[in-house]
Design a protein around this motif. Structure first.
Motif, mmCIF file in Angstrom:
data_model
loop_
_atom_site.group_PDB
_atom_site.id
_atom_site.type_symbol
_atom_site.label_atom_id
_atom_site.label_comp_id
_atom_site.label_asym_id
_atom_site.label_seq_id
_atom_site.Cartn_x
_atom_site.Cartn_y
_atom_site.Cartn_z
ATOM 1 N N GLY A 126 1.788 21.687 -22.251
ATOM 2 C CA GLY A 126 1.255 21.155 -20.617
ATOM 3 C C GLY A 126 1.378 19.577 -21.549
ATOM 4 O O GLY A 126 2.580 18.614 -20.216
ATOM 5 N N ARG A 127 1.179 18.960 -22.371
ATOM 6 C CA ARG A 127 1.706 17.711 -22.619
ATOM 7 C C ARG A 127 3.886 17.169 -22.431
ATOM 8 O O ARG A 127 3.569 16.270 -22.466
ATOM 9 C CB ARG A 127 1.249 17.479 -24.065
ATOM 10 N N VAL A 128 3.612 18.280 -23.228
ATOM 11 C CA VAL A 128 5.218 18.665 -23.434
ATOM 12 C C VAL A 128 5.746 18.468 -21.920
ATOM 13 O O VAL A 128 6.292 17.911 -21.656
ATOM 14 C CB VAL A 128 5.587 19.519 -24.242
ATOM 15 N N ALA A 129 5.553 19.498 -21.514
ATOM 16 C CA ALA A 129 6.163 19.436 -19.907
ATOM 17 C C ALA A 129 5.752 18.355 -19.027
ATOM 18 O O ALA A 129 7.507 17.566 -18.494
ATOM 19 C CB ALA A 129 5.536 20.824 -18.973
ATOM 20 N N ASP A 130 5.045 17.350 -19.449
ATOM 21 C CA ASP A 130 4.757 15.945 -18.618
ATOM 22 C C ASP A 130 5.656 14.979 -19.717
ATOM 23 O O ASP A 130 6.652 14.291 -17.998
ATOM 24 C CB ASP A 130 3.486 15.726 -18.806
ATOM 25 N N LEU A 131 5.266 15.444 -20.771
ATOM 26 C CA LEU A 131 6.706 14.122 -21.349
ATOM 27 C C LEU A 131 7.849 14.239 -20.918
ATOM 28 O O LEU A 131 8.499 13.233 -21.007
ATOM 29 C CB LEU A 131 6.287 14.030 -22.760
ATOM 30 N N VAL A 132 8.754 15.704 -20.388
ATOM 31 C CA VAL A 132 10.019 15.801 -20.536
ATOM 32 C C VAL A 132 9.754 15.404 -19.048
ATOM 33 O O VAL A 132 10.912 14.414 -18.786
ATOM 34 C CB VAL A 132 10.333 17.338 -20.645
ATOM 35 N N ALA A 133 8.902 15.897 -18.562
ATOM 36 C CA ALA A 133 8.959 15.289 -16.696
ATOM 37 C C ALA A 133 9.476 14.049 -16.885
ATOM 38 O O ALA A 133 10.238 13.519 -15.952
ATOM 39 C CB ALA A 133 8.336 16.108 -15.807
ATOM 40 N N SER A 134 8.753 13.240 -17.564
ATOM 41 C CA SER A 134 8.551 11.377 -17.179
ATOM 42 C C SER A 134 10.439 10.975 -17.846
ATOM 43 O O SER A 134 10.320 9.827 -17.446
ATOM 44 C CB SER A 134 7.715 10.948 -18.144
ATOM 45 N N HIS A 135 10.889 11.536 -18.222
ATOM 46 C CA HIS A 135 11.832 11.190 -19.294
ATOM 47 C C HIS A 135 13.400 11.685 -18.285
ATOM 48 O O HIS A 135 14.444 10.854 -17.939
ATOM 49 C CB HIS A 135 12.373 11.490 -20.653
ATOM 50 N N LEU A 136 12.666 12.663 -16.975
ATOM 51 C CA LEU A 136 14.114 13.402 -16.317
ATOM 52 C C LEU A 136 14.073 11.950 -15.582
ATOM 53 O O LEU A 136 13.331 11.197 -14.269
ATOM 54 C CB LEU A 136 13.310 14.254 -15.758
ATOM 55 N N PRO A 137 15.460 11.658 -14.973
ATOM 56 C CA PRO A 137 15.531 10.790 -13.679
ATOM 57 C C PRO A 137 15.360 11.915 -12.062
ATOM 58 O O PRO A 137 16.828 12.458 -11.300
ATOM 59 C CB PRO A 137 17.333 10.835 -14.188
ATOM 60 N N LEU A 138 14.366 12.232 -12.277
ATOM 61 C CA LEU A 138 13.816 13.140 -11.236
ATOM 62 C C LEU A 138 13.174 11.665 -10.303
ATOM 63 O O LEU A 138 12.597 10.797 -10.525
ATOM 64 C CB LEU A 138 12.339 14.330 -11.288
ATOM 65 N N LYS A 139 13.780 12.366 -8.715
ATOM 66 C CA LYS A 139 12.977 11.763 -7.508
ATOM 67 C C LYS A 139 11.358 12.260 -7.634
ATOM 68 O O LYS A 139 10.798 12.941 -8.455
ATOM 69 C CB LYS A 139 13.590 12.435 -5.869
ATOM 70 N N LEU A 140 10.241 10.192 -7.156
ATOM 71 C CA LEU A 140 9.381 10.371 -7.093
ATOM 72 C C LEU A 140 8.645 11.853 -6.917
ATOM 73 O O LEU A 140 7.076 12.496 -7.570
ATOM 74 C CB LEU A 140 8.269 9.529 -6.370
ATOM 75 N N LYS A 141 8.587 12.129 -5.156
ATOM 76 C CA LYS A 141 8.127 13.722 -5.196
ATOM 77 C C LYS A 141 8.568 14.760 -6.005
ATOM 78 O O LYS A 141 7.743 15.865 -5.823
ATOM 79 C CB LYS A 141 8.905 13.902 -3.557
ATOM 80 N N GLU A 142 9.852 15.207 -7.038
ATOM 81 C CA GLU A 142 9.256 16.162 -7.941
ATOM 82 C C GLU A 142 8.743 16.055 -9.152
ATOM 83 O O GLU A 142 8.214 16.739 -9.178
ATOM 84 C CB GLU A 142 11.175 15.968 -8.660
ATOM 85 N N LYS A 143 8.546 14.771 -9.437
ATOM 86 C CA LYS A 143 7.438 13.921 -10.306
ATOM 87 C C LYS A 143 6.157 14.656 -9.443
ATOM 88 O O LYS A 143 5.309 15.570 -10.694
ATOM 89 C CB LYS A 143 7.562 13.117 -11.352
ATOM 90 N N ILE A 163 -14.581 6.098 -9.540
ATOM 91 C CA ILE A 163 -13.832 4.385 -9.270
ATOM 92 C C ILE A 163 -13.106 4.141 -8.973
ATOM 93 O O ILE A 163 -12.448 4.424 -7.571
ATOM 94 C CB ILE A 163 -13.532 5.485 -11.022
ATOM 95 N N PRO A 164 -12.635 3.107 -9.384
ATOM 96 C CA PRO A 164 -11.530 2.472 -8.734
ATOM 97 C C PRO A 164 -10.375 2.695 -7.940
ATOM 98 O O PRO A 164 -10.103 3.807 -9.408
ATOM 99 C CB PRO A 164 -11.222 0.729 -8.848
ATOM 100 N N LEU A 165 -9.492 2.910 -6.835
ATOM 101 C CA LEU A 165 -8.244 3.271 -6.645
ATOM 102 C C LEU A 165 -7.150 2.391 -7.257
ATOM 103 O O LEU A 165 -6.451 1.375 -6.600
ATOM 104 C CB LEU A 165 -7.867 3.659 -5.043
ATOM 105 N N LEU A 166 -5.735 2.861 -7.671
ATOM 106 C CA LEU A 166 -4.655 1.685 -8.560
ATOM 107 C C LEU A 166 -3.449 2.414 -7.199
ATOM 108 O O LEU A 166 -3.288 3.154 -8.278
ATOM 109 C CB LEU A 166 -4.645 1.071 -9.417
ATOM 110 N N PRO A 167 -3.573 1.990 -6.631
ATOM 111 C CA PRO A 167 -2.431 2.986 -5.369
ATOM 112 C C PRO A 167 -0.877 2.408 -6.651
ATOM 113 O O PRO A 167 -1.184 0.826 -6.562
ATOM 114 C CB PRO A 167 -2.324 2.152 -4.439
ATOM 115 N N LEU A 168 0.566 3.391 -6.501
ATOM 116 C CA LEU A 168 1.323 2.336 -7.480
ATOM 117 C C LEU A 168 2.423 3.116 -6.762
ATOM 118 O O LEU A 168 2.404 4.515 -5.593
ATOM 119 C CB LEU A 168 1.568 3.695 -8.882
ATOM 120 N N ARG A 169 3.404 2.150 -6.595
ATOM 121 C CA ARG A 169 4.832 2.265 -5.077
ATOM 122 C C ARG A 169 5.829 2.570 -6.113
ATOM 123 O O ARG A 169 6.332 2.188 -7.660
ATOM 124 C CB ARG A 169 4.987 0.730 -4.680
ATOM 125 N N GLY A 170 6.523 3.657 -6.312
ATOM 126 C CA GLY A 170 7.720 4.369 -6.918
ATOM 127 C C GLY A 170 7.482 4.384 -8.379
ATOM 128 O O GLY A 170 8.417 4.619 -9.209
#
Length: 773
Positions: A160-177, A8-15
């Motif tokens: 697993g979904r809970v872990a993902d959602l919590v991580a998305s709301h934390l002010p983490l660095k991109l590398k940690e996410k 499938i096509p790739l969409l690179p994301l910045r930040g």
């Protein structure tokens, strides 16, 4: 459910990073990214989102995106007026890129979906509850995430979904996410997110403590200000003069009594008013108080009464110093003029001479004879303009310059102010202190001297400035022009002996715990110390030798229990060892090709032996002995004169074709330069070429021209003293220096024969043995 494998096509994301099950809007503007969206929309609306490692890259390649990303479905796409496209995407599953392909400017990837273990056991349930508990605590501390968000996360039953959602709301660095996204094992992912949210909680707790501490500090400062104002009001009602109110009153009285000029008094009272209004805890308060203290400490009107009795002043100068008649005469002239006029701007004297001749101690004696306060500052090595003019008060640790500090130390407006080592100042990027001194030493300007710290003008016109220098050449011309130069050449042998008897020996006896009854040094011994153990213009070396005698004598008195020791010329070597210098003729016998010149240096006069040797060759002129450009030119001039006058000098006209000529000045490690060695070099050259010896008792000084004329020189007194020290009997000097003979001490004039010459022929007549034809 997504396929196990897909292209499938790739969409690179910045930040940005999208987790599975997340739904969010993206703005897409890059050409390749837009092309990828359009390709996906034409197919099955599926696209792979992978985050860039470096957000600054505009056209990411295979190595610029993370391999693990999110398999996503495009829900909606809208073109905005500015050309960008806003899309609504929904993350479905994690996926890993297996390979990259580029077709029609669109980057496509082959991916394999990464299925996570969805089985729910007791451990994952416990981890999920712990995570939710920590997330709730984080929301309370942060207040950046709404309670509704927590409620929506708490309703989810998949760990697993809970872990993902919590991580998305934390002010983490991109590398940690990205690390969370790459963690496929659910339990491990839960552990990782728990650790991350725990760190964030600790940071928030610390921020809260710091905020509370700052708030308490501000409250305390406000409370102190309020209490202070209350205390001032109470003191005012009670008439209490304690505290800052009393201090202000005391300072005000001191300013009134300081005798300041009106404009400076007004400035001081203005600063005092500012000081009263500024809180004591403020840093500005200390700066203002320090400034007021400096204004109060400076003498504005306090002065000492000059002693205008010439006989008393002359006696003090004579008691403190032997010789130095010119300087003493200048001080007495100053006193006489002041007595007649009752007012005289302080003169600026510069005592110039070699080390050890008593320049600094003479300035102290001038102050004593005038009954003035004495203050000394050393300018050696000073290279910062603010050392003279001070720092501006805006700088931390600002202070007035050395001139104002010296006036505070003096305590009167008319001290004798010694500027020691004025020739040893230097300049760099901090400014030029010698230029700053121009205002200080100009009688037309120094009544309004301005210091950067004091800011107000200060009158220095009543100060008697005395400067000392070893080398006048290093003092800038404009500064030298503002001073009256008084040269102290050095001491004769008789003067040194007298100084040793009257000043140096008594001083050393006291320093070594001896009395006149313990140690007696005969005059013959002092004469030998001068002749054989020192060769200097001043008396410092002699003082060191007398100190050595006192040490040896002290040891003998203590160890051998002797009551009295007498030093004579016979036993002097027991105390000082072998003689250091040879006294008598500079040369033991008349020699061919060796002439004695007289040189002037910053440490006094000196004798200079110039040697010439001939060797078979083709006229090459070799100069050695670390000579400067001026001496090299003198040698060339002497050589050219001899070549052009070879016939009258009875020298073979082709001598330069048969011989190489080597001119050497011994002590090659010592730099030598100056415009007075011309006739000495010419005499040594002619002696070597004619075979006639140069008289051993003759010294000479003078520059030579190409026509054989002898030009005048400077420093005749210093050169004469060095010739006298070396034991020479006759000095050949330019006729135009006849006027300078009166400066030479009478004892030296009586021992030396001075021969005045105008041409090199006259020089040779007196310098060479035998007659010149």
């Amino acid at each position: 459910m997504a396929k196990k494998e897909a292209t499938i096509p790739l969409l690179p994301l910045r930040g940005l990073l999208v987790y599975p099950t997340m739904v969010l809007h993206l703005d897409v503007g890059r050409e390749k990214s837009v092309q990828a969206l359009e390709t996906a929309m034409m197919d099955d609306h599926m696209i792979f989102l992978a985050t860039q490692k470096d957000i600054s890259i505009d056209e990411p390649g295979e190595d610029d995106v993370y391999r693990v990303g999110t398999y996503t479905k495009i829900k909606q796409m809208l073109k905005l007026p500015n050309g960008t496209i806003r899309v609504l995407v929904e993350g479905l599953e994690r996926g890993e890129i297996r390979s990259f392909q580029e077709e029609n400017d669109t980057l496509t990837v082959s991916i394999q979906t990464l299925e996570e273990n969805a089985d729910k056991d007791v451990e994952s349930e416990a981890l999920m509850r712990t995570l939710l508990e920590y997330f709730e605590q984080y929301i309370k501390l942060s207040k950046k995430v709404s309670a509704e968000t927590f409620a929506s996360v708490a309703d989810i039953d998949e760990p697993g979904r809970v872990a993902d959602l919590v991580a998305s709301h934390l002010p983490l660095k991109l590398k940690e996410k990205q690390e969370v996204l790459e963690t496929i094992d659910v339990k491990e992912r839960l552990h990782k997110v728990i650790s991350m949210i725990n760190n964030e909680k600790e940071v928030l707790n610390l921020e809260k403590k710091i905020g509370q501490r700052v708030k308490r500090s501000m409250e305390r400062t406000q409370k102190e200000y309020y209490l202070r104002e209350q205390m001032k009001a109470i003191q005012k009602e009670l008439g209490d003069k304690e505290g800052k109110t009393g201090e202000i009153s005391s300072l005000s009285d001191k300013i009134e009594d300081a005798g300041m000029p009106e404009e400076i008094k007004a400035a001081a009272l203005k600063e005092l008013d500012r000081y009263e209004k500024v809180p004591s805890s403020s840093a500005e308060s200390a700066v203002i108080r320090n400034y007021i203290d400096w204004l109060l400490a400076l003498p504005w009107t306090a002065s000492t009464e000059d002693r205008l009795d010439l006989r008393v002043a002359e006696k003090i100068l004579n008691d403190d110093h032997h010789g130095l008649e010119k300087v003493k005469e200048r001080v007495l002239e100053y006193l006489a003029v002041q007595k007649l006029t009752n007012s005289l701007k302080g003169p600026i004297l510069c005592l110039a001479g070699p080390p050890g001749v008593g320049k600094t101690s003479l300035a102290r004696s001038i102050a004593k004879s005038l009954n003035r306060n004495f203050v000394r500052i050393s300018l050696g090595g000073v290279r910062d303009e603010s050392e003279i003019r001070g720092h501006r008060r805006t700088y931390v640790g600002a202070m007035p310059g050395r001139i104002i500090q010296g006036m505070k130390k003096a305590g009167s407006v008319n001290p004798v102010f010694l500027l020691d080592e004025i020739d040893k100042m230097s300049s760099d990027f901090r400014g030029d202190p010698s230029s700053a001194l121009l205002e200080v030493l100009d009688p037309e300007q120094n009544h309004t001297f301005s210091d950067h710290y004091i800011e107000e003008t200060y009158d220095l016109s009543n100060v008697m400035f005395v400067a000392t220098a070893n080398n006048l050449a290093t003092i800038p011309g404009p500064l030298r022009d503002r001073m009256e130069i008084i040269t102290i050449a050095g001491y004769t042998e008789l003067e040194k002996i007298q100084i040793a008897k009257d000043h140096l020996l008594p001083k050393q006896l006291e320093a070594h715990g001896l009395k006149k009854a313990n140690l007696q040094v005969k005059e013959t011994a002092l004469q030998n110390v001068v002749r054989y153990y020192t060769r200097e213009a001043g008396v410092r070396g002699m003082e060191r030798q007398l100190a050595a005698i006192c040490r040896k004598a002290a040891k003998k008195i203590v160890s051998e229990e002797k009551k009295k020791i007498i030093i004579t010329d016979k036993n002097l070597q027991e105390y000082l060892g072998k003689t250091i210098f040879r006294y008598g003729q500079a040369e033991v016998e008349d020699q061919i090709g060796v002439a004695t010149g007289l040189a002037y240096t910053t440490v006094g006069g000196d004798t200079l032996s110039i040697e010439v040797s001939l060797s078979p060759g083709k006229g090459k002129l070799i100069l050695t002995g670390k000579l400067g450009d001026v001496m090299k030119e003198s040698a060339q001039a002497a050589f050219s004169f001899i070549r052009s006058n070879s016939k009258s000098l009875n020298i073979d006209s082709d001598f330069h074709e048969k011989h190489d000529i080597h001119i050497h000045v011994p002590e090659g490690a010592v730099p030598k330069d100056g415009p007075s060695a011309g006739i000495t070099m010419a005499t040594a050259l002619i002696s070597a070429l004619t075979g006639k010896p140069v008289r051993k008792e003759v010294g000479m000084t003078g520059e030579i021209t190409l026509r054989g004329r002898v030009l005048p020189i400077g420093g005749l007194k210093e050169k004469s003293l060095s010739a006298h020290r070396a034991g020479l009997k006759k000095i050949i000097l330019p006729r135009e220096n006849e006027k300078d003979l009166e400066d030479i001490p009478e004892s030296v004039r009586n021992d030396l024969t001075f021969v005045l010459v105008s041409t090199i022929e006259e020089v040779l007549m007196h310098a060479l043995t035998g007659e010149m034809k």
